[in-house]
Design a protein around this motif. Structure first.
Motif, short mmCIF file in Angstrom:
data_model
loop_
_atom_site.label_atom_id
_atom_site.label_comp_id
_atom_site.label_asym_id
_atom_site.label_seq_id
_atom_site.Cartn_x
_atom_site.Cartn_y
_atom_site.Cartn_z
N ALA A 165 50.22 56.57 43.04
CA ALA A 165 50.32 55.11 43.07
C ALA A 165 49.34 54.52 44.08
CB ALA A 165 51.75 54.70 43.43
N VAL A 166 49.16 55.19 45.22
CA VAL A 166 48.28 54.66 46.25
C VAL A 166 46.81 54.88 45.89
CG1 VAL A 166 47.56 54.91 48.65
CG2 VAL A 166 49.99 54.89 48.07
N LEU A 167 46.49 56.08 45.38
CA LEU A 167 45.09 56.45 45.17
C LEU A 167 44.58 56.08 43.78
CD1 LEU A 167 45.05 59.92 46.92
CD2 LEU A 167 44.28 57.73 47.84
N ALA A 168 45.43 56.14 42.78
CA ALA A 168 44.96 55.81 41.44
C ALA A 168 44.94 54.31 41.24
CB ALA A 168 45.86 56.48 40.40
N ARG A 169 44.60 53.89 40.03
CA ARG A 169 44.47 52.46 39.76
C ARG A 169 45.59 52.00 38.83
NH1 ARG A 169 39.44 52.50 36.70
NH2 ARG A 169 40.07 54.64 36.29
N PRO A 170 46.51 51.17 39.31
CA PRO A 170 47.58 50.70 38.43
C PRO A 170 47.08 49.74 37.35
CG PRO A 170 47.71 49.60 40.54
CD PRO A 170 46.65 50.65 40.68
N ALA A 205 40.44 46.35 44.05
CA ALA A 205 40.98 47.18 45.12
C ALA A 205 42.50 47.15 45.07
CB ALA A 205 40.49 46.69 46.48
N SER A 206 43.12 48.33 45.22
CA SER A 206 44.58 48.43 45.14
C SER A 206 45.12 49.27 46.29
CB SER A 206 45.00 49.06 43.81
OG SER A 206 46.38 49.38 43.83
N THR A 207 46.20 48.79 46.88
CA THR A 207 46.96 49.58 47.87
C THR A 207 48.39 49.73 47.39
OG1 THR A 207 47.48 47.57 49.12
CG2 THR A 207 45.55 48.83 49.83
N ALA A 208 48.58 49.81 46.07
CA ALA A 208 49.93 49.86 45.50
C ALA A 208 50.66 51.13 45.91
CB ALA A 208 49.85 49.80 43.98
N SER A 209 51.97 51.02 46.02
CA SER A 209 52.81 52.20 46.23
C SER A 209 53.73 52.33 45.02
CB SER A 209 53.63 52.08 47.52
OG SER A 209 54.83 51.38 47.28
N ILE A 210 54.40 53.48 44.94
CA ILE A 210 55.23 53.77 43.77
C ILE A 210 56.41 52.81 43.67
CG2 ILE A 210 56.80 55.40 44.88
CD1 ILE A 210 55.13 55.74 41.41
N ASP A 211 56.76 52.17 44.79
CA ASP A 211 57.91 51.25 44.78
C ASP A 211 57.53 49.84 44.36
OD1 ASP A 211 59.68 53.24 45.74
OD2 ASP A 211 58.96 52.92 47.78
N VAL A 241 45.52 38.40 44.02
CA VAL A 241 46.07 38.32 42.67
C VAL A 241 47.52 37.87 42.77
CG1 VAL A 241 46.62 39.59 40.57
CG2 VAL A 241 44.52 40.10 41.82
N VAL A 242 47.86 36.82 42.03
CA VAL A 242 49.22 36.29 42.04
C VAL A 242 50.20 37.36 41.53
CG1 VAL A 242 50.75 34.51 41.13
CG2 VAL A 242 48.37 33.95 41.73
N ASP A 243 51.35 37.49 42.18
CA ASP A 243 52.42 38.43 41.83
C ASP A 243 52.04 39.89 42.06
OD1 ASP A 243 54.12 36.38 41.06
OD2 ASP A 243 53.33 36.37 39.01
N ALA A 244 50.87 40.12 42.65
CA ALA A 244 50.47 41.49 42.99
C ALA A 244 49.70 41.44 44.31
CB ALA A 244 49.61 42.08 41.88
N PRO A 245 50.40 41.27 45.43
CA PRO A 245 49.73 41.08 46.73
C PRO A 245 48.95 42.31 47.18
CG PRO A 245 52.10 41.36 47.02
CD PRO A 245 51.86 41.19 45.55
N TRP A 246 49.21 43.46 46.57
CA TRP A 246 48.48 44.67 46.95
C TRP A 246 47.22 44.86 46.11
CZ3 TRP A 246 49.02 46.32 42.14
CH2 TRP A 246 50.22 46.02 41.47
N LEU A 247 46.90 43.87 45.26
CA LEU A 247 45.72 43.94 44.40
C LEU A 247 44.75 42.84 44.82
CD1 LEU A 247 44.83 45.66 41.95
CD2 LEU A 247 45.68 43.81 40.48
N VAL A 248 43.49 43.22 45.10
CA VAL A 248 42.48 42.27 45.55
C VAL A 248 41.25 42.41 44.68
CG1 VAL A 248 40.98 41.56 47.45
CG2 VAL A 248 43.32 42.30 47.92
#
Length: 289
Positions: A165-170, A205-211, A241-248
């Motif tokens: 989730a952190v390294l790949a691209r959601p 750019a993404s810093t998403a986590s699995i949660d 990005v609206v509704d996805a604060p970990w996506l820039v």
């Protein structure tokens, strides 16, 4: 009931009682001696050197093996199961000692489990107690093994999923966007770089986590601002990005904020399968560690 049947019934009960009593003696012998001896052997190893501690522990184990085998043999059982009972009963104290868990009630718990395991295995030595002992051994040995195995697998999968989730691209860009390469940002984010047909670059750019909850549609850009590099003095536009604060999203080399607004409409969530497949293809890391 005939006299013969009474004799057979009485003999069967006697054999069962003898088997369980003998097995219980073996279990108590193992449970009450191994853990205190193991603790004493550790202290000797720390103070007098490893050979001294190992010598004491080896001597006690050999003594327990002989005593257990003789106890079972004298009661008419299969003597080779005595050493096996000692071996199985040794596992809980060793696990406890290896994790340093000697405080509180863990002493008593470990000694009780050792006794129970050794008793159940020793009862396998007698035909009259073999069937319930086999069932008990399967339960006592099987449940912890299954629980430990499931916990290990779940732990590895959770760790792998978190890294994915952190390294790949959601999300990926679809349409007239050419993917150039993947990179890692200074904050640990994953960055996918796309080229526009008329020039310029879009960075996702993404810093998403699995949660994180991944929205599946209607993504749009939020506040945008211009940034300048302190080293190269290069300027670029960056939008949340609206509704996805970990996506820039960021625009480089001639791309504009309008390009970012347009590309936000083309961000598509990756499926679970392609999500993990992308991670595995982009990052050579099989075992998290």
């Amino acid at each position: 009931m005939s006299d013969a049947s009474k004799v057979c019934s009485g003999s069967g009960r006697s054999a069962t009682v003898t088997g369980w009593m003998t097995a219980t003696r073996v279990g108590l012998l193992v449970g009450l001696i191994e853990l205190p001896t193991g603790h004493a052997a550790l202290i000797l190893a720390w103070s007098g050197g490893l050979p001294m501690g190992l010598l004491v522990m080896a001597g006690v184990l050999v003594g327990l093996v002989i005593a257990s085998a003789l106890t079972i043999r004298r009661a008419g059982g299969t003597s080779f199961l005595g050493p096996f009972a000692v071996l199985v009963g040794t596992v809980p104290p060793l696990v406890l000692l290896s994790h340093g868990g000697l405080e509180g009630g863990r002493w008593a718990l470990s000694m009780a489990i050792s006794s129970l395991l050794a008793t159940t295995v020793a009862a396998l030595a007698f035909p009259a107690t073999r069937r319930p002992a086999a069932l008990g051994s399967a339960v006592l040995l099987g449940i912890p093994a299954v629980v430990a195995g499931v916990a290990a697998v779940v732990g590895v999968l959770d760790d792998y999923a978190e890294r994915a989730a952190v390294l790949a691209r959601p999300y990926k860009l679809s349409g007239d966007y050419t993917e150039s390469y993947l990179s890692t940002g200074p904050d640990g984010s994953s960055i996918a770089v796309y080229e526009l047909a008329d020039g310029g670059e879009i960075h996702v750019a993404s810093t998403a986590s699995i949660d994180d909850d991944l929205p599946t549609s209607d993504l749009s850009t939020g506040p945008c601002h211009t940034k300048t590099s302190d080293i190269t003095q290069n300027r670029w536009v960056e939008c949340d990005v609206v509704d996805a604060p970990w996506l820039v999203l960021s625009a480089h080399d001639g791309a504009t904020s309008e390009d970012l607004v347009a590309c936000a409409e083309h961000l598509e969530p990756m499926s679970k399968f392609s999500f993990y497949r992308s991670f595995a293809r982009g990052y050579i890391e099989v075992i998290p560690g």
